[in-house]
Design an enzyme around this catalytic site. Structure first.
Site: not given
Ligand SMILES: NC(=O)c1ccc[n+]([C@@H]2O[C@H](COP(=O)([O-])OP(=O)(O)OC[C@H]3O[C@@H](n4cnc5c(N)ncnc54)[C@H](OP(=O)(O)O)[C@@H]3O)[C@@H](O)[C@H]2O)c1
Length: 265
Positions: A36, A38, A180
């Site tokens: 949550a 970002s 990934y």
């Molecule tokens: N962006 C895209 O194009 C896209 C497309 C399809 C699916 N998704 C999926 O959407 C989801 C959210 O991604 P997003 O695009 O919003 O990316 P993001 O802005 O990088 O957010 C990722 C979140 O995951 C948390 N996180 C990462 N590693 C963690 C850990 N070890 N423990 C606890 N929290 C962790 C991060 O918080 P901290 O760094 O503070 O821990 C951050 O809040 C992901 O599952 C991704 O696979 C994204």
């Protein structure tokens, strides 16, 4: 919501939300959002911040979570709890699960969203086994461990699991994304296998097969800057709608041509 190009407006049509229904459905509920701090998770917390709900926001960056909590608290509607933890660390996960067990009233919805992406050629990965263990730890093992702990309370509350996944699960695999995609597939398959059993006991299961979303996750990939992408606020609106429609999957309307094109990449 950010401004879309004409192409993005076609690819990602607006979503209509029945705010009254959403309010009725969510009032008094407790919702966990992992990741949550970002991107999509943060946008979802903001989207739900006008609802009388208890939001439990989880990620590693405590300061980001506290800032988000303070901005939501200023609106005076939602109750917010934050829990900073690295979900890949066994001791931090165990402490989190104990803490969640003690949440008064239990958990109604979990949005499994925390994730990490890595784009790297297999030939650049030969000495990087840790890329595979790290992505499996956060994209597969952490959500499995969370679900195993929460399924009993979700069953009791007739709750919902929402998995934030990627459209790539439905396409031919892309080179350079082995770490990934394998880790996201693992959880997608796990949840697809568990879903019939969960649904038979009134636990709703929804998976979001998302296209590119303009969040910090895609910033390191230069070529994505000029590609069409959904806004995190738009994704958050779809996720909030799924909390009352309980639809089983979100897939972009243009999935079938994307499937076809993915054979020719
Ligand atoms: N962006 C895209 O194009 C896209 C497309 C399809 C699916 N998704 C999926 O959407 C989801 C959210 O991604 P997003 O695009 O919003 O990316 P993001 O802005 O990088 O957010 C990722 C979140 O995951 C948390 N996180 C990462 N590693 C963690 C850990 N070890 N423990 C606890 N929290 C962790 C991060 O918080 P901290 O760094 O503070 O821990 C951050 O809040 C992901 O599952 C991704 O696979 C994204």
């Amino acid at each position: 919501m950010s401004t879309y190009t004409w192409l993005e407006a076609i690819l990602f049509p607006q979503v209509r939300i029945n705010e009254q229904r959403l309010l009725q459905h969510l009032s008094g509920k407790t919702i966990i959002i992992t990741g949550a701090s970002s991107g999509i998770g943060e946008a979802l917390a903001v989207r739900l911040s006008n609802m009388p709900v208890h939001l439990i926001l989880i990620a590693r960056r405590e300061q980001k979570l506290i800032e988000l909590k303070n901005s939501i608290a200023a609106k005076g509607k939602a109750k917010v709890s934050v829990y900073a933890a690295d979900l890949r660390q066994a001791d931090e996960m165990e402490a989190l699960l104990l803490w969640l067990e003690a949440v008064p009233g239990g958990i109604d919805i979990i949005v499994s969203n925390a994730g990490k992406s890595i784009k790297r050629s297999i030939f650049a990965s030969l000495d990087r086994y840790h890329d595979f263990t790290r992505t499996m730890a956060i994209n597969y093992l952490a959500p499995v461990q969370l679900m195993l702990a929460l399924i009993p309370v979700l069953e009791e509350k007739k709750g919902q699991i929402i998995n934030v996944s990627t459209i790539n699960m439905l396409l031919q695999p892309f080179p350079h994304w082995s770490a990934y995609l394998a880790s996201k597939s693992a959880f997608d398959q796990w949840l697809r296998a568990a879903a019939p059993e969960l649904r038979a006991r009134d636990v709703k299961v929804t998976t979001f097969y998302l296209p590119l979303v303009r969040t910090p996750m895609i910033e390191p990939t230069a070529s994505y800057k000029s590609m069409p992408a959904m806004s995190p606020e738009h994704v958050a609106a779809h996720i909030s709608k799924a909390m009352y429609t309980h639809k089983r999957a979100f897939k972009p309307w243009w999935l079938w041509p994307a499937e076809w094109l993915s054979f020719f990449k």
